[in-house]
Design a protein around this motif. Structure first.
Motif, PDB file in Angstrom:
ATOM      1  N   LYS A   1       0.827  -1.205   0.000  1.00  0.00           N
ATOM      2  CA  LYS A   1       0.000   0.000   0.000  1.00  0.00           C
ATOM      3  C   LYS A   1       0.863   1.258   0.000  1.00  0.00           C
ATOM      4  CE  LYS A   1      -4.098  -1.903   2.281  1.00  0.00           C
ATOM      5  NZ  LYS A   1      -5.007  -1.787   3.456  1.00  0.00           N
ATOM      6  N   ALA A   2       1.991   1.196   0.747  1.00  0.00           N
ATOM      7  CA  ALA A   2       2.871   2.370   0.791  1.00  0.00           C
ATOM      8  C   ALA A   2       3.434   2.682  -0.587  1.00  0.00           C
ATOM      9  CB  ALA A   2       4.009   2.127   1.783  1.00  0.00           C
ATOM     10  N   VAL A   3       3.837   1.646  -1.308  1.00  0.00           N
ATOM     11  CA  VAL A   3       4.389   1.859  -2.643  1.00  0.00           C
ATOM     12  C   VAL A   3       3.324   2.367  -3.599  1.00  0.00           C
ATOM     13  CG1 VAL A   3       5.419   0.704  -4.633  1.00  0.00           C
ATOM     14  CG2 VAL A   3       6.247   0.187  -2.330  1.00  0.00           C
ATOM     15  N   ARG A   4       2.105   1.823  -3.504  1.00  0.00           N
ATOM     16  CA  ARG A   4       1.033   2.267  -4.404  1.00  0.00           C
ATOM     17  C   ARG A   4       0.646   3.726  -4.165  1.00  0.00           C
ATOM     18  NH1 ARG A   4      -0.958  -2.970  -3.393  1.00  0.00           N
ATOM     19  NH2 ARG A   4      -2.342  -2.189  -1.763  1.00  0.00           N
ATOM     20  N   SER A   5       0.597   4.131  -2.881  1.00  0.00           N
ATOM     21  CA  SER A   5       0.147   5.495  -2.575  1.00  0.00           C
ATOM     22  C   SER A   5       1.270   6.520  -2.647  1.00  0.00           C
ATOM     23  CB  SER A   5      -0.488   5.538  -1.186  1.00  0.00           C
ATOM     24  OG  SER A   5       0.445   5.147  -0.193  1.00  0.00           O
ATOM     25  N   LEU A   6       2.509   6.077  -2.392  1.00  0.00           N
ATOM     26  CA  LEU A   6       3.613   7.031  -2.319  1.00  0.00           C
ATOM     27  C   LEU A   6       4.711   6.735  -3.331  1.00  0.00           C
ATOM     28  CD1 LEU A   6       3.976   7.386   1.548  1.00  0.00           C
ATOM     29  CD2 LEU A   6       2.941   8.978  -0.018  1.00  0.00           C
ATOM     30  N   GLY A   7       4.409   5.900  -4.313  1.00  0.00           N
ATOM     31  CA  GLY A   7       5.439   5.538  -5.282  1.00  0.00           C
ATOM     32  C   GLY A   7       5.987   6.742  -6.019  1.00  0.00           C
ATOM     33  N   MET A   8       5.109   7.593  -6.548  1.00  0.00           N
ATOM     34  CA  MET A   8       5.566   8.760  -7.296  1.00  0.00           C
ATOM     35  C   MET A   8       6.243   9.774  -6.388  1.00  0.00           C
ATOM     36  SD  MET A   8       5.104   8.064 -10.358  1.00  0.00           S
ATOM     37  CE  MET A   8       5.627   9.649 -10.988  1.00  0.00           C
ATOM     38  N   PHE A   9       5.779   9.858  -5.144  1.00  0.00           N
ATOM     39  CA  PHE A   9       6.444  10.757  -4.192  1.00  0.00           C
ATOM     40  C   PHE A   9       7.880  10.296  -3.939  1.00  0.00           C
ATOM     41  CE2 PHE A   9       7.595  11.295   0.335  1.00  0.00           C
ATOM     42  CZ  PHE A   9       7.737  12.678   0.354  1.00  0.00           C
ATOM     43  N   ALA A  10       8.065   8.992  -3.705  1.00  0.00           N
ATOM     44  CA  ALA A  10       9.417   8.468  -3.490  1.00  0.00           C
ATOM     45  C   ALA A  10      10.272   8.646  -4.734  1.00  0.00           C
ATOM     46  CB  ALA A  10       9.347   6.996  -3.096  1.00  0.00           C
ATOM     47  N   VAL A  11       9.679   8.455  -5.913  1.00  0.00           N
ATOM     48  CA  VAL A  11      10.426   8.652  -7.157  1.00  0.00           C
ATOM     49  C   VAL A  11      10.863  10.104  -7.297  1.00  0.00           C
ATOM     50  CG1 VAL A  11      10.190   8.700  -9.674  1.00  0.00           C
ATOM     51  CG2 VAL A  11       9.405   6.717  -8.390  1.00  0.00           C
TER      52      VAL A  11
ATOM     53  N   PHE B   1       5.084   9.078   6.620  1.00  0.00           N
ATOM     54  CA  PHE B   1       5.772   8.128   7.501  1.00  0.00           C
ATOM     55  C   PHE B   1       5.984   6.776   6.819  1.00  0.00           C
ATOM     56  CE2 PHE B   1       4.144  11.019  10.766  1.00  0.00           C
ATOM     57  CZ  PHE B   1       5.257  11.144  11.575  1.00  0.00           C
ATOM     58  N   ALA B   2       5.145   6.439   5.844  1.00  0.00           N
ATOM     59  CA  ALA B   2       5.215   5.111   5.254  1.00  0.00           C
ATOM     60  C   ALA B   2       6.529   4.856   4.543  1.00  0.00           C
ATOM     61  CB  ALA B   2       4.044   4.925   4.281  1.00  0.00           C
ATOM     62  N   MET B   3       7.103   5.885   3.908  1.00  0.00           N
ATOM     63  CA  MET B   3       8.370   5.720   3.190  1.00  0.00           C
ATOM     64  C   MET B   3       9.532   6.410   3.891  1.00  0.00           C
ATOM     65  SD  MET B   3       7.564   3.867   0.608  1.00  0.00           S
ATOM     66  CE  MET B   3       8.978   4.010  -0.472  1.00  0.00           C
ATOM     67  N   GLU B   4       9.319   6.835   5.135  1.00  0.00           N
ATOM     68  CA  GLU B   4      10.351   7.571   5.853  1.00  0.00           C
ATOM     69  C   GLU B   4      11.594   6.735   6.085  1.00  0.00           C
ATOM     70  OE1 GLU B   4      11.904  10.859   8.237  1.00  0.00           O
ATOM     71  OE2 GLU B   4      10.608  10.582   6.507  1.00  0.00           O
ATOM     72  N   TRP B   5      11.431   5.441   6.268  1.00  0.00           N
ATOM     73  CA  TRP B   5      12.559   4.580   6.624  1.00  0.00           C
ATOM     74  C   TRP B   5      13.635   4.554   5.536  1.00  0.00           C
ATOM     75  CZ3 TRP B   5      13.875   0.222   3.750  1.00  0.00           C
ATOM     76  CH2 TRP B   5      12.957  -0.161   2.781  1.00  0.00           C
ATOM     77  N   ILE B   6      13.246   4.638   4.270  1.00  0.00           N
ATOM     78  CA  ILE B   6      14.225   4.594   3.193  1.00  0.00           C
ATOM     79  C   ILE B   6      14.629   5.994   2.748  1.00  0.00           C
ATOM     80  CG2 ILE B   6      12.377   4.375   1.475  1.00  0.00           C
ATOM     81  CD1 ILE B   6      15.973   2.900   1.279  1.00  0.00           C
ATOM     82  N   LEU B   7      13.662   6.935   2.694  1.00  0.00           N
ATOM     83  CA  LEU B   7      13.986   8.286   2.247  1.00  0.00           C
ATOM     84  C   LEU B   7      14.886   8.998   3.249  1.00  0.00           C
ATOM     85  CD1 LEU B   7      10.554   9.456   0.787  1.00  0.00           C
ATOM     86  CD2 LEU B   7      12.534   8.512  -0.417  1.00  0.00           C
ATOM     87  N   ASP B   8      14.732   8.706   4.533  1.00  0.00           N
ATOM     88  CA  ASP B   8      15.599   9.304   5.544  1.00  0.00           C
ATOM     89  C   ASP B   8      17.045   8.885   5.322  1.00  0.00           C
ATOM     90  OD1 ASP B   8      16.422  10.719   7.754  1.00  0.00           O
ATOM     91  OD2 ASP B   8      15.836   9.181   9.190  1.00  0.00           O
ATOM     92  N   ARG B   9      17.261   7.645   4.958  1.00  0.00           N
ATOM     93  CA  ARG B   9      18.619   7.159   4.716  1.00  0.00           C
ATOM     94  C   ARG B   9      19.216   7.788   3.451  1.00  0.00           C
ATOM     95  NH1 ARG B   9      16.447   3.476   7.993  1.00  0.00           N
ATOM     96  NH2 ARG B   9      17.885   2.205   9.235  1.00  0.00           N
ATOM     97  N   LEU B  10      18.407   7.928   2.426  1.00  0.00           N
ATOM     98  CA  LEU B  10      18.918   8.505   1.183  1.00  0.00           C
ATOM     99  C   LEU B  10      19.295   9.972   1.358  1.00  0.00           C
ATOM    100  CD1 LEU B  10      16.471   6.921  -1.426  1.00  0.00           C
ATOM    101  CD2 LEU B  10      18.871   6.340  -1.046  1.00  0.00           C
ATOM    102  N   ARG B  11      18.477  10.737   2.065  1.00  0.00           N
ATOM    103  CA  ARG B  11      18.817  12.149   2.230  1.00  0.00           C
ATOM    104  C   ARG B  11      19.969  12.344   3.215  1.00  0.00           C
ATOM    105  NH1 ARG B  11      13.416  12.082   4.674  1.00  0.00           N
ATOM    106  NH2 ARG B  11      13.482  12.589   6.901  1.00  0.00           N
ATOM    107  N   SER B  12      20.135  11.435   4.187  1.00  0.00           N
ATOM    108  CA  SER B  12      21.298  11.517   5.072  1.00  0.00           C
ATOM    109  C   SER B  12      22.586  11.259   4.298  1.00  0.00           C
ATOM    110  CB  SER B  12      21.161  10.509   6.223  1.00  0.00           C
ATOM    111  OG  SER B  12      20.044  10.796   7.030  1.00  0.00           O
TER     112      SER B  12
END
Length: 507
Positions: free
Chosen positions: A269-279, A429-440
């Motif tokens: 569900k996180a990927v479906r709803s926030l996929g374009m945001f993460a991209v 919050f759903a994609m925070e775990w990976i995006l936080d690492r990438l921006r760090s």
């Protein structure tokens, strides 16, 4: 014979390559193992106790590094500042600060452009059950006030574990009024601001205090040599300890990533709803770090930016695993000083300073998140709001409040200032775990580029350094070049004796 020589030469090259890059290879293996374990154990629905034990190695790894990071920052800034003369100190500080603030602005522009080009919030179905951001929303003016307060801590010791933060409270007042001959008791609730604290290290304030100590150490002349020698020696000891700890990175990485995956909700569900945001966030980070940064780095230094980038694999992996660029400071210093041969007097000041105020990756995340939420809410952002978003993001990225999920809370502050509904902010919050690492990891790369740029632009002002001496001897020699000669008085003999004893102890 020629064949044997070639074969042995190849073996030697492979052995040297493995010796130099062994930690990077093991860390990559740790990342892969972490993803495999995380995805594999999710299907078994592990208990809370099992998740705790899986995450324990990563927790211990983080605790070991955090234990030494604050002493490293203090010692590095004091010795780095004391090794430079006051004029050079001012130039280095001005160049580094200008570079960092400019890059925060540029990264925000890149994020806004990518968000409007991709439009991640259009056509998104909000199916993800999101978390809520609790607590009082800080006002924009309070961000500026807290930034100034933390620049000048009132207690150096308390700054090691807490920082100033505006607190809000409600005060009730009761009044009795006469309404149509009847007494009516009315209650008025007033919001009151006060100065409080948050449980987080005030790195910015400590860096400023250490800069003052370093400049004062140079100003007092020979009397400051024992003080300088102590912090310089402590700096080398801490670096050696951290070099031991860093070999536990592969195990820590695997544990941290596995627990991050286990703690995430429905990934589908996180990927479906926030996929374009993460991209959008990932594309903005990639475009900024691999296109924009190399362009202005080359324009300022006339050096190949990708040559430097290839030497930063180890600190990048540490930043990605720990979701913190500060944790990677030891590896960043090692890569800059021993691989790229950047003057340690520059790196020991610039890297901790950059780690305290540089937030390129965070600026990108905050800007994209605000536009994403605005698009979800059907809000149109005019030119005035875009400029306001740009300014607020640049400032807030420097003074992110020390609260859990600080990046998401910063987005909430921006949305409040822009009058954008924040009902969907919990989706982040759903994609925070990976995006936080990438921006760090992106922040860490900017710290390294800042140090090299500052060195190239300021190396003409650096005093000469004896490159044949030992590490501590080099800094003592640089310190003695910068201090003024002692005045001829009755204590000159005792000062000379102290200097000789100190040099003998160092040798």
């Amino acid at each position: 014979m020629a064949l044997d020589t070639k074969r042995w030469c190849t073996r030697g090259c492979c052995r040297d390559f493995l010796r130099v890059n062994l930690l990077v290879i093991l860390t990559v293996v740790g990342v892969i193992v972490g993803f495999i374990v995380g995805f594999g154990i999710r299907t078994l629905q592990p208990s809370q106790d099992a998740v705790i034990w899986i995450g324990l190695p990563g927790e211990v790894y983080m605790r070991m590094l955090k234990m030494m990071i604050l002493p490293l920052i203090i010692c590095s800034v004091i010795t780095g500042t004391a090794s430079l003369d006051p004029k050079c100190n001012g130039k280095v500080s001005a160049v580094a600060l200008t570079y960092l603030m400019a890059t925060n602005c540029i990264s925000c522009v890149v994020a806004i452009a990518m968000a409007f080009a991709i439009k991640p919030g259009l056509g998104v179905e909000q199916t993800e059950v999101s978390e809520k951001v609790s607590g009082q929303v800080m006002e924009t003016s309070d961000i500026f006030v807290d930034l100034i307060r933390n620049l000048f801590p009132d207690n150096v010791v308390s700054a090691c574990f807490e920082k100033a933060l505006t607190k809000y409270s409600q005060v009730e007042s009761h009044t009795v009024t006469n309404v149509s001959g009847q007494l009516v008791n009315q209650t008025v609730i007033t919001k009151v601001k006060g100065v409080g604290t948050a449980p987080a290290t005030n790195v910015l304030g400590l860096v400023l205090c250490c800069m003052v100590f370093g400049m004062a150490t140079t100003a007092v002349g020979p009397a400051g040599r024992p003080f300088f020698a102590f912090f310089n020696s402590a700096n080398e000891v801490i670096m050696r300890i951290l070099r031991w700890f860093v070999w536990t990175t592969p195990v820590g990485v695997a544990s941290l990533i596995a627990v991050a995956l286990l703690g995430t909700g429905d990934l589908g569900k996180a990927v479906r709803s926030l996929g374009m945001f993460a991209v959008t966030v990932t594309s903005s980070l990639a475009a900024y770090q691999f296109l924009v940064v190399p362009l202005y780095f080359f324009a300022l230094t006339r050096q190949n930016p990708f040559t430097l980038l290839l030497t930063l694999g180890r600190p990048w992996m540490v930043s990605f695993a720990a979701a913190s660029s500060a944790i990677a400071i030891p590896e960043t210093l090692h890569s800059l000083e021993h691989v790229n041969h950047v003057d340690r007097r520059i790196t020991r000041f610039v890297v901790p300073f950059a780690a305290s105020i540089n937030r390129d990756g965070s600026s990108i995340f905050i800007a994209v998140s605000c536009i994403f939420i605005a698009q979800l809410s059907g809000m149109d952002l005019n030119a005035a709001k875009i400029v306001l978003l740009w300014v607020l993001t640049t400032v807030i990225s420097v003074a992110i409040p020390s609260v859990p999920s600080a990046g998401v809370v910063s987005v909430l502050i921006n949305l409040t200032a822009l009058n954008i509904p924040a009902d969907s902010i919990g989706l982040l919050f759903a994609m925070e775990w990976i995006l936080d690492r990438l921006r760090s990891a992106s922040n860490m790369l900017s710290h390294a580029y800042c140090a090299v740029t500052t060195y190239v632009l300021c190396k003409g002002s650096l005093p000469p350094l004896d490159i044949d001496g030992a590490a501590i001897g080099e800094d003592i020699a640089a310190f003695e070049i910068n201090v003024p000669p002692p005045a001829a008085d009755k204590t000159s003999n005792s000062i000379d004796v102290t200097d000789r004893l100190l040099k003998d102890s160092i040798v």
